[in-house]
Enzyme design. Structure first.
Site, mmCIF file in Angstrom:
data_model
loop_
_atom_site.group_PDB
_atom_site.id
_atom_site.type_symbol
_atom_site.label_atom_id
_atom_site.label_comp_id
_atom_site.label_asym_id
_atom_site.label_seq_id
_atom_site.Cartn_x
_atom_site.Cartn_y
_atom_site.Cartn_z
ATOM 1 N N ALA A 84 0.819 -1.213 0.000
ATOM 2 C CA ALA A 84 0.000 0.000 0.000
ATOM 3 C C ALA A 84 0.858 1.271 0.000
ATOM 4 C CB ALA A 84 -0.944 0.009 1.197
ATOM 5 N N ARG B 84 9.491 7.850 -3.761
ATOM 6 C CA ARG B 84 10.889 8.086 -4.154
ATOM 7 C C ARG B 84 11.239 7.493 -5.512
ATOM 8 N NH1 ARG B 84 14.344 6.047 0.534
ATOM 9 N NH2 ARG B 84 12.417 5.060 1.237
ATOM 10 N N ASN C 63 13.426 1.208 -3.166
ATOM 11 C CA ASN C 63 12.692 2.439 -2.859
ATOM 12 C C ASN C 63 12.907 3.530 -3.886
ATOM 13 O OD1 ASN C 63 11.624 1.646 -0.187
ATOM 14 N ND2 ASN C 63 13.799 1.436 0.258
ATOM 15 N N TYR D 151 2.228 -6.327 -44.301
ATOM 16 C CA TYR D 151 1.329 -5.289 -43.778
ATOM 17 C C TYR D 151 0.977 -4.311 -44.882
ATOM 18 C CZ TYR D 151 -0.244 -1.736 -40.391
ATOM 19 O OH TYR D 151 -0.976 -0.829 -39.666
ATOM 20 N N SER E 250 17.823 -13.824 -53.604
ATOM 21 C CA SER E 250 18.129 -12.641 -52.804
ATOM 22 C C SER E 250 17.267 -11.453 -53.204
ATOM 23 C CB SER E 250 19.593 -12.253 -52.983
ATOM 24 O OG SER E 250 20.406 -13.287 -52.488
HETATM 25 C C1 UD1 Z 1 9.971 -2.114 7.936
HETATM 26 C C2 UD1 Z 1 10.067 -2.616 9.381
HETATM 27 C C3 UD1 Z 1 11.527 -2.588 9.819
HETATM 28 C C4 UD1 Z 1 12.378 -3.401 8.881
HETATM 29 C C5 UD1 Z 1 12.184 -2.935 7.445
HETATM 30 C C6 UD1 Z 1 12.862 -3.894 6.487
HETATM 31 C C7 UD1 Z 1 7.959 -1.980 10.428
HETATM 32 C C8 UD1 Z 1 7.288 -1.060 11.369
HETATM 33 N N1 UD1 Z 1 9.269 -1.779 10.212
HETATM 34 O O1 UD1 Z 1 10.358 -0.743 7.965
HETATM 35 O O2 UD1 Z 1 11.643 -3.102 11.119
HETATM 36 O O3 UD1 Z 1 13.737 -3.324 9.245
HETATM 37 O O4 UD1 Z 1 10.790 -2.909 7.087
HETATM 38 O O5 UD1 Z 1 12.824 -3.374 5.200
HETATM 39 O O6 UD1 Z 1 7.335 -2.885 9.908
HETATM 40 N N2 UD1 Z 1 3.137 -0.715 3.907
HETATM 41 C C9 UD1 Z 1 1.778 -0.729 3.769
HETATM 42 N N3 UD1 Z 1 1.013 0.090 4.523
HETATM 43 C C10 UD1 Z 1 1.556 0.940 5.435
HETATM 44 C C11 UD1 Z 1 2.952 0.962 5.590
HETATM 45 C C12 UD1 Z 1 3.721 0.118 4.825
HETATM 46 O O7 UD1 Z 1 1.250 -1.485 2.948
HETATM 47 O O8 UD1 Z 1 0.786 1.652 6.084
HETATM 48 C C13 UD1 Z 1 3.977 -1.589 3.091
HETATM 49 C C14 UD1 Z 1 4.896 -0.835 2.172
HETATM 50 O O9 UD1 Z 1 4.288 -0.640 0.905
HETATM 51 C C15 UD1 Z 1 6.094 -1.761 2.087
HETATM 52 C C16 UD1 Z 1 6.080 -2.484 3.421
HETATM 53 O O10 UD1 Z 1 4.795 -2.324 3.948
HETATM 54 O O11 UD1 Z 1 5.936 -2.727 1.080
HETATM 55 C C17 UD1 Z 1 7.140 -1.968 4.389
HETATM 56 O O12 UD1 Z 1 6.877 -0.640 4.684
HETATM 57 P P1 UD1 Z 1 8.039 0.421 4.864
HETATM 58 O O13 UD1 Z 1 7.439 1.727 5.131
HETATM 59 O O14 UD1 Z 1 8.994 0.316 3.750
HETATM 60 O O15 UD1 Z 1 8.720 -0.130 6.219
HETATM 61 P P2 UD1 Z 1 10.146 0.293 6.753
HETATM 62 O O16 UD1 Z 1 10.045 1.631 7.360
HETATM 63 O O17 UD1 Z 1 11.155 0.064 5.731
HETATM 64 CA CA CA Z 2 11.195 -0.250 3.430
#
Ligand code: UD1
Ligand code: CA
Length: 464
Positions: free
Chosen positions: A13, A18, A238, A381, A399
């Site tokens: 989600a 970025r 990312n 075509y 050819s």
């Molecule tokens: C998360 C972990 C962190 C870990 C890291 C590894 C948590 C709180 N933290 O952090 O411990 O080291 O991944 O990469 O889980 N997403 C949603 N909905 C949301 C938020 C996120 O679907 O509300 C999805 C994002 O699209 C993504 C994934 O969850 O695919 C991870 O979210 P992201 O914000 O990247 O987590 P990190 O801060 O990297």
């Molecule tokens: Ca992440």
């Protein structure tokens, strides 16, 4: 042993701002397959009973891509991105009635492998001595060269997982921990809803952290485990630089797999593969070959340098290139030869046929052992429709012939060089369709004398 039942939740989600792209992040391709596709393919190998992908409102393109790859996948919409724990909550309705383990994956980790998922499953099933149900939460841990902003894994004196602390919430001592949360987690589905209910957002980011499930489980007296996996497996993407890095690593992995499967590559680092490229045995690939999607190469095929191949099937013993281009629908038969600067599209080249130089063959069949001369073009075509060209077995096309489709050249027919063929040619016929040659002995001498005299009279104007 009872059947192992597993549900998979893929979190996707996040907006991926970025990437600076109109395309949702998880649809950006790595080795030609959307990142989400890689994750779903790996998940599918575990034969989950249910799969759910969590998306933000408006991500229809992602929902469609997921459904195309995994029919029956459920779509959960997380109305607002309030954290990874909140995203899993959003998926719970789609798991109603499911009893088993729940695997949480991220949609932006294309390098994930089946072995890593299996390691988590194994840890869940190995019943912890303290708890007949096994650990409530199994977390992937890794030791990156740079621990950066990953969540830190806090272990107790027995080596069990005590808590995950998000970077922003870490004390200086916790920041010094090198063991980090890779993101993917395996949860006991029976205990998951209760744990999720206890989540709050009293933390540095004001989010509902999935990672808080660990200390919540421990507070119930339930064991949690960290399983160490390789960093590359959980590499997240990312931005475009990380996308390029993931591509390079995926290519390295695919090349290694091809080499191990018996493909010879003189310069593997210059060969670009797709996740779905299939090779037989003793295939040989020269430098700088690019594979697009859906390519199957049979045994003993040689692919010479600078060829570009997509959507094509190549049978045993055929040779391609250098500089061959196979486009979707190209089917190259056994021992056929496709030479330099030859483009084949939606066409079947049958056993032993040769198209060796400078040709376009589209919407066609070329019969066995036919020989297609240099520069032959199928004119398929007319500006509105595509038409078919059929060339019989053993035919010889001289050819620089233009075959204006729809047209049929019979078996064994002989088309004279430079012909423009608009009508069908019967088997074994000789056909000439070009201006007759006129030869005028000595005439060149007179022409040269006249031109030289003109040039002498008006030298300036004649200067080219
Ligand atoms: C998360 C972990 C962190 C870990 C890291 C590894 C948590 C709180 N933290 O952090 O411990 O080291 O991944 O990469 O889980 N997403 C949603 N909905 C949301 C938020 C996120 O679907 O509300 C999805 C994002 O699209 C993504 C994934 O969850 O695919 C991870 O979210 P992201 O914000 O990247 O987590 P990190 O801060 O990297
Ligand atoms: Ca992440």
């Amino acid at each position: 042993m009872t059947k192992y039942s597993l549900a998979v939740i893929v979190l996707a989600a996040g907006q991926g701002t970025r990437m600076r792209s109109a395309l949702p992040k998880v649809l950006h391709p790595v080795a030609g397959q959307p990142m989400l596709g890689h994750v779903l393919a790996v998940a599918a190998a575990l034969k989950p009973e249910r799969s759910v992908v969590v998306l933000a409102p408006g991500m229809e393109a992602v929902a469609q891509a997921a459904a195309r790859q995994m029919p029956g996948i459920r779509i959960a919409i997380q109305a607002e991105a309030l954290g990874t724990g909140h995203a899993v909550q959003a998926a719970l309705p789609a798991l109603r009635g499911f009893k088993g383990d729940v695997l949480v994956l991220f949609g932006d980790t294309p390098m994930l492998t089946v072995d890593t998922l299996k390691a988590l499953v194994a840890a869940r099933r190995r019943k912890a001595a303290s708890n007949g149900d096994g650990p409530a939460v199994v977390v992937s841990g890794f030791r990156p060269a740079d621990a950066a902003a990953y969540g830190r894994l806090v272990l107790d004196e027995r080596g069990d997982l005590q808590a995950i602390v998000e970077y922003k919430d870490c004390t200086p001592e916790q920041r010094a921990i090198g063991f980090c949360n890779g993101g993917l987690m395996l949860l006991d589905g029976a205990r998951l809803p209760g744990l999720l209910k206890r989540l709050d957002n009293n933390n540095a980011k004001g989010e509902y952290y999935l990672t808080d499930l660990v200390h919540l489980a421990r507070a119930q007296g339930w064991a949690c485990k960290a399983v160490e996996i390789s960093e590359i497996d959980v590499m997240g993407v990312n931005n475009r630089a990380e996308l390029a890095l993931a591509e390079a690593r995926m290519q390295a992995r695919l090349r290694q797999a091809a080499l191990e499967a018996g493909v010879t590559m003189t310069a593997p680092e210059t060969v670009y593969l797709r996740a779905d490229t299939k090779f037989g045995r003793d295939v040989s690939i020269e430098p700088h070959v690019v594979f697009g999607p859906a390519v199957e190469i049979g045994d003993d095929v040689t692919i010479r340098a600078f060829s570009h191949i997509e959507g094509a099937r190549v049978a045993a013993g055929a040779t391609l290139g250098p500089y061959a281009r196979l486009r979707p629908g190209a089917e190259i038969g056994p021992d056929a030869h496709i030479g330099n600067f030859v483009e084949i599209k939606q066409a079947r080249v049958e056993a032993g046929a040769k198209v060796n130089h400078l040709s376009y063959i589209g919407d066609a069949r070329i019969g066995a052992k036919a020989n297609i001369g240099a520069g032959t073009i199928t004119c398929n075509y007319d500006g509105y429709n595509k038409h078919h060209t059929d060339i019989g077995a053993g035919a010889f096309i001289g050819s620089n012939s233009a075959l204006v489709a729809p047209v049929r050249i019979g078996d064994g027919a002989l088309v004279a060089a430079g012909s423009t063929i608009t009508d069908d040619v019967p088997a074994d016929a000789l056909v000439l369709a070009r201006g007759r040659q006129e030869t005028k002995p000595g005439r060149a001498v007179g022409i040269r004398a006249r031109l030289a005299a003109q040039k002498k009279r008006k030298p300036k104007q004649n200067k080219s």
